[in-house]
Design an enzyme around this catalytic site. Structure first.
Site, PDB file in Angstrom:
ATOM      1  N   GLU A  48      -4.750  -3.478  -4.301  1.00  0.00           N
ATOM      2  CA  GLU A  48      -4.369  -4.647  -3.511  1.00  0.00           C
ATOM      3  C   GLU A  48      -5.584  -5.156  -2.739  1.00  0.00           C
ATOM      4  OE1 GLU A  48       0.115  -4.673  -2.509  1.00  0.00           O
ATOM      5  OE2 GLU A  48      -0.844  -3.371  -1.079  1.00  0.00           O
ATOM      6  N   HIS A  62      -1.273   2.022   2.557  1.00  0.00           N
ATOM      7  CA  HIS A  62      -1.311   0.554   2.506  1.00  0.00           C
ATOM      8  C   HIS A  62      -2.381   0.039   3.485  1.00  0.00           C
ATOM      9  CE1 HIS A  62      -0.141  -3.636   2.842  1.00  0.00           C
ATOM     10  NE2 HIS A  62       0.554  -3.472   1.718  1.00  0.00           N
ATOM     11  N   GLY A  85      -0.629 -11.610   1.300  1.00  0.00           N
ATOM     12  CA  GLY A  85       0.012 -12.633   2.127  1.00  0.00           C
ATOM     13  C   GLY A  85      -0.767 -13.923   2.280  1.00  0.00           C
ATOM     14  N   LYS A 126       7.900  -4.132   3.976  1.00  0.00           N
ATOM     15  CA  LYS A 126       7.153  -4.027   5.241  1.00  0.00           C
ATOM     16  C   LYS A 126       8.138  -3.913   6.414  1.00  0.00           C
ATOM     17  CE  LYS A 126       3.483  -6.447   2.923  1.00  0.00           C
ATOM     18  NZ  LYS A 126       2.267  -7.207   3.016  1.00  0.00           N
ATOM     19  N   SER A 159       0.000 -11.282  -2.990  1.00  0.00           N
ATOM     20  CA  SER A 159       0.453 -12.659  -3.230  1.00  0.00           C
ATOM     21  C   SER A 159       1.121 -12.905  -4.575  1.00  0.00           C
ATOM     22  CB  SER A 159      -0.712 -13.636  -3.038  1.00  0.00           C
ATOM     23  OG  SER A 159      -1.074 -13.680  -1.678  1.00  0.00           O
ATOM     24  N   GLU A 188      -2.404  -2.334   5.468  1.00  0.00           N
ATOM     25  CA  GLU A 188      -1.911  -2.684   6.801  1.00  0.00           C
ATOM     26  C   GLU A 188      -1.827  -1.444   7.692  1.00  0.00           C
ATOM     27  OE1 GLU A 188       1.577  -4.788   5.556  1.00  0.00           O
ATOM     28  OE2 GLU A 188       0.390  -6.521   4.963  1.00  0.00           O
ATOM     29  N   ASN A 194       7.830  -4.250  -1.569  1.00  0.00           N
ATOM     30  CA  ASN A 194       7.406  -3.662  -0.299  1.00  0.00           C
ATOM     31  C   ASN A 194       7.908  -4.583   0.816  1.00  0.00           C
ATOM     32  OD1 ASN A 194       6.094  -2.615   1.915  1.00  0.00           O
ATOM     33  ND2 ASN A 194       4.033  -3.230   1.276  1.00  0.00           N
TER      34      ASN A 194
HETATM   35  P1  PGA Z   1       2.283  -9.825  -0.527  1.00  0.00           P
HETATM   36  O1  PGA Z   1       2.124  -8.323  -0.061  1.00  0.00           O
HETATM   37  O2  PGA Z   1       2.941  -9.821  -1.886  1.00  0.00           O
HETATM   38  O3  PGA Z   1       3.163 -10.464   0.520  1.00  0.00           O
HETATM   39  O4  PGA Z   1       0.926 -10.432  -0.579  1.00  0.00           O
HETATM   40  C1  PGA Z   1       1.813  -7.298  -0.987  1.00  0.00           C
HETATM   41  C2  PGA Z   1       1.658  -5.984  -0.271  1.00  0.00           C
HETATM   42  O5  PGA Z   1       1.139  -5.976   0.848  1.00  0.00           O
HETATM   43  O6  PGA Z   1       2.060  -4.929  -0.796  1.00  0.00           O
END
Ligand code: PGA
Length: 250
Positions: free
Chosen positions: A169, A99, A175, A12, A211, A101, A10
């Site tokens: 998640e 997601h 992150g 982003k 992460s 976010e 992903n």
């Molecule tokens: P990350 O993000 O691996 O950077 O923690 C995962 C995600 O948001 O899909």
């Protein structure tokens, strides 16, 4: 249990055109690896470079979007929106939906339900993201919250369940470098598998995201119920992504 494992990147809001080279390198690695692995690799990349990526002949991986419009599944007067039909027309077979976010930017359960419906109308496969806050995790509400999010997203959308992947998640894990303990994950994934089978009568794959890196992927090897990974930061560079796959299978 699914023997196939998903490794989904992903990106982003990251990536120039030239960064598609990173995906080419992963494809080259998958094509040439001697290990017999049953992997499905997908890169969910920004819309700006999706049409360029769709022209590249990858031999071992797919590309996907990170969102689709909730305005319509088709074309129409919706400035700035990109529909499931437009994504599918790029020969793109997957999209992330829901997601955290995006939810944090105002996407509601209702929007997500509509997006799942629109994805289904164009036969687009869905990576449905669900997850708990740290408070919910601490107060043992994870299972309840995630079940609710899944039921709401799939309500009246049960015709095409073969097109659904679920990505758990934890919001507090994205992150941050923090991941839930193995004990928690084992318990959670087996409960989820049971719930999904009972509720939807099919084996919907469930992935972990948050992460994931080459440093912690080994911890997930024994988590048999987990069908793969949604990888953010560590999917931007081919080396990091390939190292994750290598460490998982060594
Ligand atoms: P990350 O993000 O691996 O950077 O923690 C995962 C995600 O948001 O899909």
């Amino acid at each position: 249990m699914h023997l196939k494992k998903y490794f989904i990147g992903n990106w982003k809001m990251n990536g120039h055109l030239k960064d598609l080279n990173q995906i080419k390198k992963v494809d080259f690695f998958l094509k040439n690896t001697k290990k017999k692995v049953n992997i499905k690799c997908i890169f969910c990349i920004p819309t700006t470079i999706l049409s360029f990526a769709s022209k590249i002949k990858f031999s071992k991986l797919d590309i996907g979007s990170q969102n689709i419009s909730s305005a319509s599944h088709d074309f129409g007067a919706y400035t700035g929106e990109v529909s499931s039909k437009m994504i599918k027309n790029l020969k793109c077979n997957y999209s992330i939906i829901g997601h955290s976010e995006r939810r944090a930017m105002g996407e509601t359960d209702k929007d997500i339900n509509i997006k799942v419906k629109f994805a289904n109308q164009n036969n687009l496969k869905i990576i449905l993201c669900v997850g708990d806050t740290y408070k919910e995790f601490k107060t043992k509400k994870t299972f309840f919250k995630v079940k609710k999010q899944i039921k709401s997203a799939l309500n009246k959308n049960k015709k095409n369940l073969n097109n659904i992947l679920i990505a758990y998640e934890p919001i507090w894990s994205i992150g941050t470098g923090k991941i839930p303990t193995q004990n928690f994950l084992e318990d959670f994934f087996s409960k989820m598998k049971y719930f999904l089978k009972k509720e939807f009568k099919i084996n919907i794959p469930i992935l972990y995201g948050g992460s994931i890196s080459s440093k912690n992927i080994s911890e997930f090897k024994s988590l048999y119920q987990c069908d793969g990974f949604l990888i953010g930061g560590a999917s931007l560079k081919s080396k990091n992504f390939i190292d994750i796959i290598k460490k998982y299978y060594n």
